[in-house]
Design a protein around this motif. Structure first.
Motif, PDB file in Angstrom:
ATOM      1  N   ALA A 185       0.829  -1.210   0.000  1.00  0.00           N
ATOM      2  CA  ALA A 185       0.000   0.000   0.000  1.00  0.00           C
ATOM      3  C   ALA A 185       0.862   1.258   0.000  1.00  0.00           C
ATOM      4  CB  ALA A 185      -0.930   0.002   1.214  1.00  0.00           C
ATOM      5  N   VAL A 186       1.950   1.262   0.780  1.00  0.00           N
ATOM      6  CA  VAL A 186       2.846   2.418   0.831  1.00  0.00           C
ATOM      7  C   VAL A 186       3.482   2.654  -0.533  1.00  0.00           C
ATOM      8  CG1 VAL A 186       4.987   3.314   1.816  1.00  0.00           C
ATOM      9  CG2 VAL A 186       3.315   2.174   3.295  1.00  0.00           C
ATOM     10  N   ILE A 187       3.966   1.570  -1.157  1.00  0.00           N
ATOM     11  CA  ILE A 187       4.577   1.685  -2.488  1.00  0.00           C
ATOM     12  C   ILE A 187       3.542   2.171  -3.504  1.00  0.00           C
ATOM     13  CG2 ILE A 187       5.635   0.388  -4.386  1.00  0.00           C
ATOM     14  CD1 ILE A 187       6.856  -1.435  -2.205  1.00  0.00           C
ATOM     15  N   GLY A 188       2.328   1.647  -3.397  1.00  0.00           N
ATOM     16  CA  GLY A 188       1.263   2.061  -4.307  1.00  0.00           C
ATOM     17  C   GLY A 188       0.960   3.541  -4.210  1.00  0.00           C
ATOM     18  N   VAL A 189       0.925   4.074  -3.015  1.00  0.00           N
ATOM     19  CA  VAL A 189       0.657   5.507  -2.818  1.00  0.00           C
ATOM     20  C   VAL A 189       1.777   6.352  -3.424  1.00  0.00           C
ATOM     21  CG1 VAL A 189       0.522   7.338  -1.075  1.00  0.00           C
ATOM     22  CG2 VAL A 189      -0.773   5.224  -0.757  1.00  0.00           C
ATOM     23  N   ILE A 190       3.019   5.988  -3.140  1.00  0.00           N
ATOM     24  CA  ILE A 190       4.166   6.759  -3.650  1.00  0.00           C
ATOM     25  C   ILE A 190       4.175   6.759  -5.174  1.00  0.00           C
ATOM     26  CG2 ILE A 190       6.689   6.841  -3.795  1.00  0.00           C
ATOM     27  CD1 ILE A 190       6.734   5.673  -0.936  1.00  0.00           C
ATOM     28  N   LEU A 191       3.985   5.573  -5.771  1.00  0.00           N
ATOM     29  CA  LEU A 191       4.001   5.465  -7.233  1.00  0.00           C
ATOM     30  C   LEU A 191       2.854   6.244  -7.859  1.00  0.00           C
ATOM     31  CD1 LEU A 191       5.427   4.143  -9.641  1.00  0.00           C
ATOM     32  CD2 LEU A 191       3.917   2.173  -9.356  1.00  0.00           C
ATOM     33  N   ALA A 192       1.669   6.136  -7.279  1.00  0.00           N
ATOM     34  CA  ALA A 192       0.497   6.841  -7.813  1.00  0.00           C
ATOM     35  C   ALA A 192       0.701   8.352  -7.791  1.00  0.00           C
ATOM     36  CB  ALA A 192      -0.744   6.456  -7.011  1.00  0.00           C
ATOM     37  N   VAL A 193       1.253   8.858  -6.720  1.00  0.00           N
ATOM     38  CA  VAL A 193       1.476  10.304  -6.595  1.00  0.00           C
ATOM     39  C   VAL A 193       2.504  10.786  -7.615  1.00  0.00           C
ATOM     40  CG1 VAL A 193       2.398  12.116  -5.091  1.00  0.00           C
ATOM     41  CG2 VAL A 193       0.789  10.433  -4.178  1.00  0.00           C
ATOM     42  N   LEU A 194       3.621  10.047  -7.760  1.00  0.00           N
ATOM     43  CA  LEU A 194       4.664  10.446  -8.701  1.00  0.00           C
ATOM     44  C   LEU A 194       4.155  10.457 -10.143  1.00  0.00           C
ATOM     45  CD1 LEU A 194       7.784   8.581  -7.249  1.00  0.00           C
ATOM     46  CD2 LEU A 194       7.335  11.038  -7.215  1.00  0.00           C
ATOM     47  N   VAL A 195       3.416   9.429 -10.517  1.00  0.00           N
ATOM     48  CA  VAL A 195       2.871   9.366 -11.879  1.00  0.00           C
ATOM     49  C   VAL A 195       1.869  10.490 -12.093  1.00  0.00           C
ATOM     50  CG1 VAL A 195       1.446   8.010 -13.461  1.00  0.00           C
ATOM     51  CG2 VAL A 195       3.272   6.894 -12.181  1.00  0.00           C
ATOM     52  N   PHE A 196       1.022  10.746 -11.110  1.00  0.00           N
ATOM     53  CA  PHE A 196       0.026  11.813 -11.231  1.00  0.00           C
ATOM     54  C   PHE A 196       0.698  13.163 -11.476  1.00  0.00           C
ATOM     55  CE2 PHE A 196      -2.596  15.158  -9.309  1.00  0.00           C
ATOM     56  CZ  PHE A 196      -3.754  15.011 -10.058  1.00  0.00           C
ATOM     57  N   ILE A 197       1.773  13.432 -10.752  1.00  0.00           N
ATOM     58  CA  ILE A 197       2.494  14.705 -10.922  1.00  0.00           C
ATOM     59  C   ILE A 197       2.997  14.857 -12.349  1.00  0.00           C
ATOM     60  CG2 ILE A 197       4.589  15.961 -10.268  1.00  0.00           C
ATOM     61  CD1 ILE A 197       4.196  14.827  -7.425  1.00  0.00           C
ATOM     62  N   CYS A 198       3.491  13.759 -12.925  1.00  0.00           N
ATOM     63  CA  CYS A 198       4.034  13.809 -14.289  1.00  0.00           C
ATOM     64  C   CYS A 198       2.942  13.972 -15.340  1.00  0.00           C
ATOM     65  CB  CYS A 198       4.835  12.541 -14.583  1.00  0.00           C
ATOM     66  SG  CYS A 198       6.423  12.476 -13.717  1.00  0.00           S
ATOM     67  N   ILE A 199       1.849  13.212 -15.209  1.00  0.00           N
ATOM     68  CA  ILE A 199       0.837  13.241 -16.268  1.00  0.00           C
ATOM     69  C   ILE A 199      -0.013  14.503 -16.220  1.00  0.00           C
ATOM     70  CG2 ILE A 199       0.732  10.744 -16.493  1.00  0.00           C
ATOM     71  CD1 ILE A 199      -1.793  10.721 -14.836  1.00  0.00           C
ATOM     72  N   VAL A 200      -0.046  15.191 -15.102  1.00  0.00           N
ATOM     73  CA  VAL A 200      -0.767  16.463 -15.052  1.00  0.00           C
ATOM     74  C   VAL A 200      -0.132  17.465 -16.008  1.00  0.00           C
ATOM     75  CG1 VAL A 200      -1.182  18.495 -13.586  1.00  0.00           C
ATOM     76  CG2 VAL A 200      -1.783  16.231 -12.773  1.00  0.00           C
ATOM     77  N   GLY A 201       1.162  17.291 -16.286  1.00  0.00           N
ATOM     78  CA  GLY A 201       1.863  18.164 -17.220  1.00  0.00           C
ATOM     79  C   GLY A 201       1.511  17.917 -18.675  1.00  0.00           C
TER      80      GLY A 201
END
Length: 471
Positions: A185-201
């Protein structure tokens, strides 16, 4: 019960339906194009570095389109998928992956050339396209095109991203800090946040990130594999003997087809290189080139990079290490044990870093395709900013859940959604194959005349007024 249903659908879809469709389509294109994927390999290396052909310098180049498609192709499947195929199917799975790549090179050429011919846009603002466009415009089947695009969204926003997220978190299972209840769950949260930051661009940011990360991670991983192979070079002849002996042990294969090296090799090879699935054409269509065949050749090269280079690197790394193949180690553990046999305790750390980079670029490449698919469903216009923001939140949530679902469910979901895409795309390519073949002849003619090939629809018997970009 749901998992049992998914596994049954997965088995039936791949054997015999998809195996026949993919191999028949690939072999048909191979002979129709006179082994173009082998003959024109040097030309594919030449055109990949050409600059964009449009006005200005903000357009997607052949190399950038290659990196986006390779970012999606080159991912966790190159490590975990190959390891799983070898552990559960046998070393012969490597041979069937090689075969599906060589045959798939012709299919990749055709689908990406068609995407270029039937793409939309202009030389000033850029271009876009994919199977949805050539199924709708050339075949005149908009409903089937919409079904394909929905399958693409299901595959790349959900199926593949669930699997990619699961594969990444599984690489941490060998570390002492790993807790089965909390770590995923911790890894999932970190990965989801990082990808979200990139794709918002947006798409442009995705293109630039993959352009840098994909070559770097690929080169480093191959170097790692080569070191393991060189240290155990004495085992290499025996490894090749085992691969070919297992690949042609048809008595063993047909006594248990679903779990054989042939089916595992074809399934994991298809999952890895995606030739015929209809994903890469979405990236191919965005490249600004003077002739559609150029991007067909570039995407053919992407299949080779993925399977013949990186999947082979994993297979040889594992088999040459001397580490025993056991079903319990299928996935990341087998690769980590293989690397540890040479590098010791630091070996699994290398694989974890590679998995992080592979997974991250795969997730970005997958969502690049999804943006194109959403535009197709929205009357060829990108949905509004508010919708895309909410959609990207949903995609991030999917990535989180991928880290905590069971392995079998992740693989089955990805296999099924990808299989549906291939079952629509390959027959469509067969129906339109003549266009790609004629385009290759036109390209060869201009090359023979010493020209830099430039595409004119009328030269291959197409009505320019029925095309969008090339009219």
């Amino acid at each position: 019960m749901i998992l049992e249903i998914l596994n049954k659908l997965d088995t039936v879809m791949y054997y015999p339906i998809l195996m026949i469709i993919l191999l028949a389509g690939g072999l048909f294109f191979t002979f129709r194009l006179k082994f173009l994927q082998i003959r024109w390999f040097p030309e594919s290396l030449r055109v990949v570095m050409e600059k964009p052909d449009g006005e200005g310098d903000k357009h997607v180049s052949s190399f950038q389109a290659l990196m986006v498609s390779t970012a999606s192709r080159v991912g966790t499947g190159n490590i975990i998928g190959v390891s799983t195929a070898i552990c559960l199917g046998g070393p012969g799975a490597a041979f069937w992956m090689w075969l599906i790549a060589l045959v798939g090179g012709a299919t990749a050429f055709v689908e990406s050339t068609l995407a270029q011919v039937y793409k939309h846009g202009n030389r000033k603002d850029g271009c876009y396209g994919g199977p949805g466009y050539y199924i709708s415009d050339a075949l005149g089947k908009p409903t089937l095109a919409a079904v394909f695009v929905v399958c693409l969204i299901a595959t790349y926003a959900f199926g593949f991203n669930l699997l990619c997220s699961y594969n990444l978190q599984s690489t941490f299972s060998g570390y002492s800090f790993y807790n089965t209840k909390s770590t995923p769950a911790v890894i999932g949260v970190i990965l989801a946040v990082l990808v979200f930051i990139c794709i918002v661009g947006g798409a442009k940011r995705v293109v630039h990130i993959t352009e840098v990360m994909v070559p770097f991670m690929g080169i480093m991983y191959v170097i790692l594999a080569l070191i393991v192979i060189i240290v155990n070079i004495r085992l290499l002849p025996g490894v090749f003997a085992a691969i070919f002996r297992d690949a042609f042990d048809f008595r063993a294969i047909f006594s248990g087809v679903a779990g054989s090296c042939m089916v595992y090799g074809i399934k994991r090879g298809l999952y890895s290189n995606e030739a015929g699935v209809g994903s890469a054409p979405n990236a191919a269509a965005s490249a600004m080139v003077s002739h559609p065949v150029k991007q067909g050749l570039v995407q053919m090269l992407s299949v080779y990079i993925d399977t013949l280079l990186l999947c082979t690197a994993t297979a040889m790394l594992c088999l040459c290490s001397g580490v025993d193949r056991v079903a319990a180690d299928a996935g990341a553990p087998y690769v980590q044990h293989a690397v540890a046999s040479v590098f010791g305790s630091i070996g699994p750390v290398f694989i974890t870093i590679a998995m992080i980079m592979f997974a991250f670029t795969t997730l970005l490449g997958n969502l690049y395709y999804v943006d194109n698919a959403l535009a197709f469903l929205n009357k060829k216009v990108m949905p509004g900013r508010k919708f895309m923001f909410v959609w990207r939140i949903i995609c991030a949530v999917v990535i989180f859940f991928g880290a905590i679902i069971p392995m079998d469910a992740a693989w089955a979901a990805a296999d099924i959604t990808m299989g549906l895409m291939a079952m629509i795309n390959v027959p469509s390519c067969l129906a339109l194959g003549r266009v790609a073949v004629d385009a290759s002849k036109d390209y060869a003619r201009q090359k023979k005349e010493g020209k830099n090939p430039v595409f004119h629809a009328a030269d291959i018997g197409l009505d320019p007024d029925k095309l969008d970009f090339w009219k």
